[in-house]
Design an enzyme around this catalytic site. Structure first.
Site, PDB file in Angstrom:
ATOM      1  N   GLU A   9      -5.136  -6.186  -1.299  1.00 30.72           N
ATOM      2  CA  GLU A   9      -4.476  -4.879  -1.195  1.00 30.72           C
ATOM      3  C   GLU A   9      -2.989  -5.169  -1.095  1.00 30.72           C
ATOM      4  O   GLU A   9      -2.479  -5.500  -0.023  1.00 30.72           O
ATOM      5  CB  GLU A   9      -4.986  -4.139   0.058  1.00 30.72           C
ATOM      6  N   CYS A  15       3.073   1.168   2.137  1.00 30.43           N
ATOM      7  CA  CYS A  15       2.842   0.540   0.829  1.00 30.43           C
ATOM      8  C   CYS A  15       2.716   1.576  -0.297  1.00 30.43           C
ATOM      9  O   CYS A  15       2.983   1.261  -1.448  1.00 30.43           O
ATOM     10  CB  CYS A  15       1.590  -0.314   0.872  1.00 30.43           C
TER      11      CYS A  15
END
Ligand code: NAD
Length: 469
Positions: A226, A260
């Protein structure tokens, strides 16, 4: 010549004495003994995780405030409620998720039973970053333990206060023969990665993602990565600038921009920029007051190193809103930069702070071109009153996730897979996707021992008559 170690024990022995050896051996033994397999065990652990969150909320809130000056509201929506929601969802669905999935059969297997069994991998390593230090370790943990694995958690060394609570308090709520929390930075993580795991789930930067993947390759360990990147935000001429500004500012400055999936930069025409800049200024003032430094709702930059990096980026383009900073409390004002060139540092790296550059494009085609000549982002945003424009951006680009006319709302749905593509990562999780990520999907066919007469038509000497061609 020396042959490479083949068993877990040999791999351990080859790596010599290290601080993780005993812990990993204990966890592996528990897995082999089948401790984590029964549904009841998983339920108990999930409930323990929920109690950890509830009983230590104050302690965790204080830790988040010390690490990121994260306020109560942002902690509630982005850390506690998402983690608790995942626990509740897993508890409600565990039995259904664990069930064998029936598979379609062909003529030759009509009398058999064919199914997919969701099987735990074994010993799983979860490495987490510092920006949502609870969410990004607990949400993967929910999936890993629901799927019946033993788990080693490695929080980030940078979000120190939260990491301390995780290592000191969390284990009391879990079966310590199956779960462990270890602390450490790059060096310790490197040492940990020399061991053989059955699955590695990493959240962090693309740079470290490559290191993790290379280490996993040595043991042929599957990974979920991720990662991050620069998330484009296209703003069409046909939209209400104030609505767009409110939404973009909210998602850009949430957690002081250290998200993010935050919109990283805006792509719009010079005309839209002229309308958007005062609207962004208005939104920032309404959200954080005339002097955002005094707002209890604006977080701080995690460390001096990250502060200095961001301060350097304030020199790109021209400051249109904000631009102030103060190293003494790692404060960076919500900032908008204009006249930014594609070649400037702020357009090279993921910003990960409260700075929003605007890059001008002359058309939708140019915006799509701009997006497509860069790495595939984790998230992509398009704002327009025209459904066709939003659809065009969606159809002609690629990204981990997409949201039309808002920021990262897509990740609040556990019914959607969350993950990247290309340089923003591989694999996904949330809700049932987490359970599936941490499960090996084992192809199973059970045939009865008899009926040999029927099955013997396939043996040599072959006869073409038996082939249905
Ligand atoms: P990072 O890659 O520096 O660190 C992440 C983790 O890896 C930490 O636990 C760290 O201790 C460990 N690590 C650091 N160096 C290592 C090494 N050499 N070997 C092994 N492990 C090592 O990332 P960060 O600064 O903590 O987080 C920011 C990055 O994470 C950004 O790029 C952001 O986009 C990304 N991120 C992605 C997601 C997502 O869900 N896709 C979520 C949050 C953050």
């Amino acid at each position: 010549t020396l042959s490479p170690p083949v068993t877990d024990e040999e791999t351990e022995a080859a790596s010599g004495m290290d601080p993780f050896e005993d812990t990993l051996r204990r966890l592996r033994e528990s897995f082999r003994a089948g401790r984590t397999r029964p549904a009841e065990f998983r339920v108990t652990q999930l409930k323990g995780l929920g109690r950890f969150l509830q009983e230590n909320k104050q302690l965790l809130q204080e830790a988040l405030a010390r690490d990121l000056r994260k306020g109560v509201f942002e902690s509630e929506v982005s850390e506690f409620s998402i983690s608790q929601g995942e626990i509740n969802l897993a508890l409600r669905n565990l039995k259904a998720w664990m069930k064998d999935e029936k598979a379609a059969k062909n003529l030759a297997t009509q009398l058999d039973s064919a199914f997919i069994r969701k099987e735990p991998y074994g010993l799983v390593l979860i490495i987490a970053p510092w920006n949502y230090p609870l969410n990004l370790i607990l949400v993967p943990l929910v999936g890993a333990l629901a799927a019946g694995n033993c788990v080693v958690l490695k929080p980030s060394e940078i979000s120190q206060s939260t990491g301390k609570v995780l290592v000191e308090v969390l284990p009391r709520y879990l079966d310590q023969s199956c779960f462990a929390v270890v602390l450490g930075g790059p060096e310790e993580a490197g040492q940990l990665l020399e061991h053989k795991f059955d699955y590695i789930f990493f959240t962090g930067s693309p740079r470290v993602g490559k290191i993790v993947m290379a280490a996993a390759a040595k043991h042929l360990t599957p990974v979920t990565l991720e990662l991050g990147g620069k998330n484009p935000c296209y703003v069409d001429d046909d939209c209400d600038p104030q609505t767009v500004a409110n939404r973009v500012a909210f998602f850009r400055y949430f957690n002081a921009g250290q998200t993010c999936v935050a919109p990283d930069y805006v792509l719009c025409s010079p005309e839209m920029q002229e309308r958007l800049v005062p609207a962004l200024q208005g939104a920032i003032t309404r959200f954080y007051g005339e002097d955002p430094r005094g707002s209890p709702d604006l977080g701080r930059i995690i460390s001096d190193k990250h502060f200095q990096r961001l301060q350097g980026l304030l020199g790109c383009g021209r400051v249109a809103v904000g631009g102030q900073s103060d190293g003494s409390d790692r404060y960076i004002a919500p900032t908008v930069l204009v006249d930014v060139q594609e070649t400037e540092p702020v357009m090279q790296e993921e910003i990960f702070g409260p700075i929003l550059p605007i890059v001008n494009v002359r058309s939708l085609d140019e915006a799509i071109d701009f997006i497509n000549r860069r790495e595939k982002p984790l998230a992509l945003y398009a704002f327009s009153n025209s459904r066709q424009v939003v659809q065009q951006v969606l159809q002609r680009t690629s990204s981990g996730g997409f949201c039309g006319n808002d920021g990262f709302m897509h990740l609040t749905l556990a019914s959607l897979p969350f993950g990247g593509v290309g340089a923003s990562g591989m694999g996904s999780y949330h809700g049932k996707f987490s359970f599936d990520t941490f499960s090996h999907h084992r192809a199973c066919l059970l045939r009865r021992p008899g009926l040999e007469k029927i099955y013997s038509i396939r043996y040599p000497p072959y006869s073409l008559r038996n082939l249905r061609v």
